[in-house]
Design a protein around this motif. Structure first.
Motif, PDB file in Angstrom:
ATOM      1  N   CYS A 179       0.130   4.277   0.870  1.00 32.42           N
ATOM      2  CA  CYS A 179      -0.022   5.051   2.102  1.00 32.42           C
ATOM      3  C   CYS A 179       0.805   4.456   3.238  1.00 32.42           C
ATOM      4  O   CYS A 179       1.353   5.188   4.070  1.00 32.42           O
ATOM      5  N   LYS A 223       3.687   6.369   5.452  1.00 28.37           N
ATOM      6  CA  LYS A 223       3.662   6.421   6.921  1.00 28.37           C
ATOM      7  C   LYS A 223       4.942   5.850   7.523  1.00 28.37           C
ATOM      8  O   LYS A 223       5.469   6.382   8.510  1.00 28.37           O
ATOM      9  N   GLY A 267      -6.802   6.342   4.353  1.00 28.70           N
ATOM     10  CA  GLY A 267      -7.590   5.589   3.387  1.00 28.70           C
ATOM     11  C   GLY A 267      -8.950   6.183   3.087  1.00 28.70           C
ATOM     12  O   GLY A 267      -9.747   5.564   2.365  1.00 28.70           O
ATOM     13  N   PRO A 270      -5.645   7.131  -3.408  1.00 27.87           N
ATOM     14  CA  PRO A 270      -4.462   7.815  -3.935  1.00 27.87           C
ATOM     15  C   PRO A 270      -4.738   8.361  -5.332  1.00 27.87           C
ATOM     16  O   PRO A 270      -5.319   7.666  -6.176  1.00 27.87           O
ATOM     17  N   LEU A 281      -5.695  11.031   3.085  1.00 25.27           N
ATOM     18  CA  LEU A 281      -4.979  10.140   2.164  1.00 25.27           C
ATOM     19  C   LEU A 281      -4.343   8.975   2.919  1.00 25.27           C
ATOM     20  O   LEU A 281      -4.455   7.805   2.518  1.00 25.27           O
ATOM     21  N   LEU A 282      -3.705   9.273   4.051  1.00 28.44           N
ATOM     22  CA  LEU A 282      -2.991   8.237   4.806  1.00 28.44           C
ATOM     23  C   LEU A 282      -3.927   7.325   5.583  1.00 28.44           C
ATOM     24  O   LEU A 282      -3.559   6.195   5.913  1.00 28.44           O
ATOM     25  N   GLN A 338       2.906  14.739   9.819  1.00 26.69           N
ATOM     26  CA  GLN A 338       2.071  14.909   8.631  1.00 26.69           C
ATOM     27  C   GLN A 338       2.074  16.357   8.145  1.00 26.69           C
ATOM     28  O   GLN A 338       2.015  16.605   6.942  1.00 26.69           O
ATOM     29  N   ASP A 396       0.836  -1.194   0.000  1.00 28.19           N
ATOM     30  CA  ASP A 396       0.000   0.000   0.000  1.00 28.19           C
ATOM     31  C   ASP A 396       0.881   1.258   0.000  1.00 28.19           C
ATOM     32  O   ASP A 396       1.812   1.382   0.799  1.00 28.19           O
TER      33      ASP A 396
END
Length: 358
Positions: free
Chosen positions: A4, A8, A38, A42, A35-36, A18, A2
């Motif tokens: 994201c 992270k 979910g 993306p 975005l991070l 962030q 993923d």
């Protein structure tokens, strides 16, 4: 993996927050958060510059985030294909119909209502989005324009960038009312469609967009010829006349159509001469051909004898030079004739003088 999750992990490894990432990507902190977590898919890599900015900030190999995002979007698309598409928001449909040509609005509205989010409504919506996206993507690269619009709209520079990024990532299945109000409403002047051919004409706001008229058509074309002409095969076998032909020139010869007629190798020989002769093309074409043939040497009497002129500034200058040479030759010739006459006069003796000499 993923995309994201990778972002992270890099934030944790580098000890960053962030808000640091949001500042580097020139977007809002809430956008990065969604975005991070979910909440947002993306964005499409080809429509945004955010992955390049994030990758550079997090020291991730170039292109890695874009590839991960592309893979994730494809997997999400596979899941969505099995679902029944949802109709557009009522406000979005009304905006699109309001921009329709008045003579067609009633007919188009009836089709939209009979087939909610059917083929025609999806086609029209997606084409309008595609056109406006091109404009938005171009303006996304202009920081001056973004700052100006941000001040006029009372939004921050980062908030406006987020708005454009989200719009660029939208399609006919998930376009929002906010995107339509922010972009379709001010940029689309009107649109029309020919229901027989599905040709669309879209007129943009001419005060904001220089090339404001766009037309899209579905055109029927003949299938490309698959069998190579015997004459072309024979011509290509003679390396003495075709050995220096470029890949582009050969593709051009292969693409010629003759409606059942079959040309001889001599035809292709002459066609290649015509293609290379700069006298047959305007200045722009001459410059393009010059770039392709620059550095190629050819013997005298080859397929394209005019190539020796392509290294000069242009055929016009060469013609001027030839004209000057001919003028010099004529001048030299006339001067030579005058000298001969004068020498002839000097060699002749008058009868009276000859009599005295005797």
């Amino acid at each position: 993996m993923d995309v994201c999750l990778v972002i992270k992990q890099r934030l944790e490894e580098l000890g960053l927050e962030q808000r640091d990432l949001a500042a580097a990507a020139e977007v809002t902190e809430s956008y990065i958060s969604q975005l991070l977590t979910g909440k947002k898919l993306p964005p499409e890599p080809s429509r945004t510059d955010i992955y390049e900015k994030i990758g550079k900030f997090l020291k991730v190999p170039s292109g890695k985030l874009s590839k991960l995002a592309d893979h994730q979007r494809k997997e999400d698309l596979k899941r969505n294909l099995n679902e029944t598409p949802k109709p557009l928001f009522k406000e979005v449909r009304e905006l699109i119909l309001r921009k329709c040509a008045p003579a067609k609005e009633k007919q188009i509205r009836a089709i939209f209502e009979k087939q909610p989010f059917g083929e025609l409504e999806r086609l029209v919506t997606q084409k309008l989005l595609d056109v406006v996206k091109r404009v938005a993507k171009d303006e996304l690269e202009s920081e001056t324009w973004l700052h100006s619009v941000a001040r006029l709209s009372g939004r921050s520079y980062e908030a406006l960038r987020v708005s454009i990024l989200e719009f660029l990532d939208a399609d006919a299945f998930n376009v929002s009312v906010e995107s339509c109000v922010s972009f379709l409403e001010p940029l689309i002047e009107s649109w029309d469609i020919d229901l027989a051919t599905f040709a669309m004409e879209i007129v943009l706001n001419r005060r904001l967009i220089p090339g404001y008229a766009k037309r899209f058509e579905f055109v029927e074309k003949e299938l490309a010829q698959t069998a190579e002409e015997p004459g072309l095969k024979e011509f290509l076998r003679h390396q003495s006349v075709s050995g220096d032909a470029t890949k582009e020139e050969i593709e051009f010869l292969k693409g010629l159509g003759f409606n059942g007629r079959h040309p001889t190798p001599l035809y292709y020989y002459r066609e290649l001469q015509n293609l290379r002769d700069p006298l047959h093309f305007r200045a722009l074409a001459t410059q393009s051909l010059r770039k392709k043939t620059l550095g190629q040497s050819q013997p005298e009497g080859s397929v394209a004898p005019m190539h020796k002129y392509l290294e000069a500034d242009g055929i016009e200058k060469q013609l001027q030079l030839n004209g000057r040479k001919r003028a010099i030759q004529r001048w030299a010739g006339s001067r030579g004739s005058t000298a001969k006459k004068q020498r002839g006069k000097q060699g002749r003796v008058s009868p009276a003088r000859a009599k005295r000499l005797r």
